[in-house]
Design a protein around this motif. Structure first.
Motif, short mmCIF file in Angstrom:
data_model
loop_
_atom_site.label_atom_id
_atom_site.label_comp_id
_atom_site.label_asym_id
_atom_site.label_seq_id
_atom_site.Cartn_x
_atom_site.Cartn_y
_atom_site.Cartn_z
N ASP A 102 9.74 7.23 -5.21
CA ASP A 102 10.07 8.00 -6.40
C ASP A 102 10.96 9.17 -6.00
O ASP A 102 10.65 9.89 -5.07
CB ASP A 102 8.79 8.50 -7.06
CG ASP A 102 9.06 9.23 -8.34
OD1 ASP A 102 9.31 10.46 -8.27
OD2 ASP A 102 9.02 8.60 -9.42
N ARG A 103 12.05 9.35 -6.70
CA ARG A 103 13.00 10.39 -6.30
C ARG A 103 12.46 11.80 -6.54
O ARG A 103 12.88 12.74 -5.89
CB ARG A 103 14.35 10.19 -6.97
CG ARG A 103 14.38 10.62 -8.41
CD ARG A 103 15.77 10.50 -9.00
NE ARG A 103 15.64 9.66 -10.19
CZ ARG A 103 16.51 8.78 -10.57
NH1 ARG A 103 17.59 8.58 -9.87
NH2 ARG A 103 16.32 8.07 -11.64
N ASP A 104 11.53 11.95 -7.48
CA ASP A 104 10.97 13.28 -7.77
C ASP A 104 9.83 13.66 -6.83
O ASP A 104 9.77 14.78 -6.34
CB ASP A 104 10.49 13.37 -9.21
CG ASP A 104 11.64 13.23 -10.21
OD1 ASP A 104 12.76 13.67 -9.88
OD2 ASP A 104 11.41 12.68 -11.30
N THR A 105 8.92 12.71 -6.60
CA THR A 105 7.72 13.02 -5.80
C THR A 105 7.85 12.59 -4.34
O THR A 105 7.12 13.08 -3.50
CB THR A 105 6.48 12.32 -6.38
OG1 THR A 105 6.65 10.91 -6.29
CG2 THR A 105 6.25 12.73 -7.83
N GLY A 106 8.75 11.64 -4.06
CA GLY A 106 8.87 11.11 -2.71
C GLY A 106 7.80 10.10 -2.36
O GLY A 106 7.78 9.54 -1.28
N ALA A 144 0.86 -1.17 0.00
CA ALA A 144 0.00 0.00 0.00
C ALA A 144 0.91 1.23 0.00
O ALA A 144 2.00 1.21 0.57
CB ALA A 144 -0.90 -0.01 1.23
N TYR A 145 0.47 2.31 -0.65
CA TYR A 145 1.33 3.49 -0.76
C TYR A 145 1.65 4.13 0.58
O TYR A 145 2.65 4.80 0.73
CB TYR A 145 0.71 4.52 -1.71
CG TYR A 145 0.71 4.05 -3.14
CD1 TYR A 145 1.91 3.75 -3.78
CD2 TYR A 145 -0.47 3.89 -3.84
CE1 TYR A 145 1.94 3.30 -5.09
CE2 TYR A 145 -0.46 3.45 -5.16
CZ TYR A 145 0.74 3.15 -5.78
OH TYR A 145 0.77 2.71 -7.07
N GLN A 146 0.81 3.91 1.60
CA GLN A 146 1.07 4.50 2.91
C GLN A 146 1.99 3.64 3.78
O GLN A 146 2.36 4.05 4.87
CB GLN A 146 -0.24 4.81 3.66
CG GLN A 146 -1.02 3.60 4.08
CD GLN A 146 -2.05 3.14 3.05
OE1 GLN A 146 -1.95 3.46 1.87
NE2 GLN A 146 -3.03 2.38 3.49
N THR A 147 2.38 2.45 3.30
CA THR A 147 3.27 1.58 4.08
C THR A 147 4.64 2.24 4.21
O THR A 147 5.22 2.69 3.22
CB THR A 147 3.42 0.20 3.41
OG1 THR A 147 2.13 -0.39 3.28
CG2 THR A 147 4.31 -0.72 4.22
N SER A 148 5.16 2.27 5.43
CA SER A 148 6.47 2.88 5.68
C SER A 148 7.54 1.80 5.88
O SER A 148 7.22 0.62 6.06
CB SER A 148 6.41 3.76 6.93
OG SER A 148 6.25 2.95 8.07
#
Length: 87
Positions: free
Chosen positions: A36-40, A10-14
């Protein structure tokens, strides 16, 4: 040292979420969600390094297909990174 690929996150997984989930199976040396290096923003996959290969194999067997934060994980041994030309 065994490196494990973890996909379909999931995108919120840290990274700390990964570390605690895999820590149930043994010592986690490093856990990293790739972003992603541009958006983080997370790219939806990451890697976990475990110090003991038997623990890593157990983690792979138990975590593959498990639902975490609404997503079924894809977990397997990480393949060595291929050398790619720089863009």
């Amino acid at each position: 040292m065994t490196n494990i690929y973890v996909g379909n996150l999931a995108y919120q997984t840290s990274s700390s979420d990964l570390e605690s989930a895999f820590g149930e199976y043994g010592e986690v040396v490093r856990a990293q969600v790739v972003s992603d290096r541009d958006t983080g923003r997370s790219k939806g996959f990451g890697f976990v390094e475990m110090s003991n290969s038997d623990d890593a194999q157990m983690a792979i067997r138990n975590m593959d297909g498990q639902e975490v934060q609404g997503r079924n994980l894809k977990v397997n041994l990480a393949r060595p990174r291929e050398d790619r030309p720089r863009r």
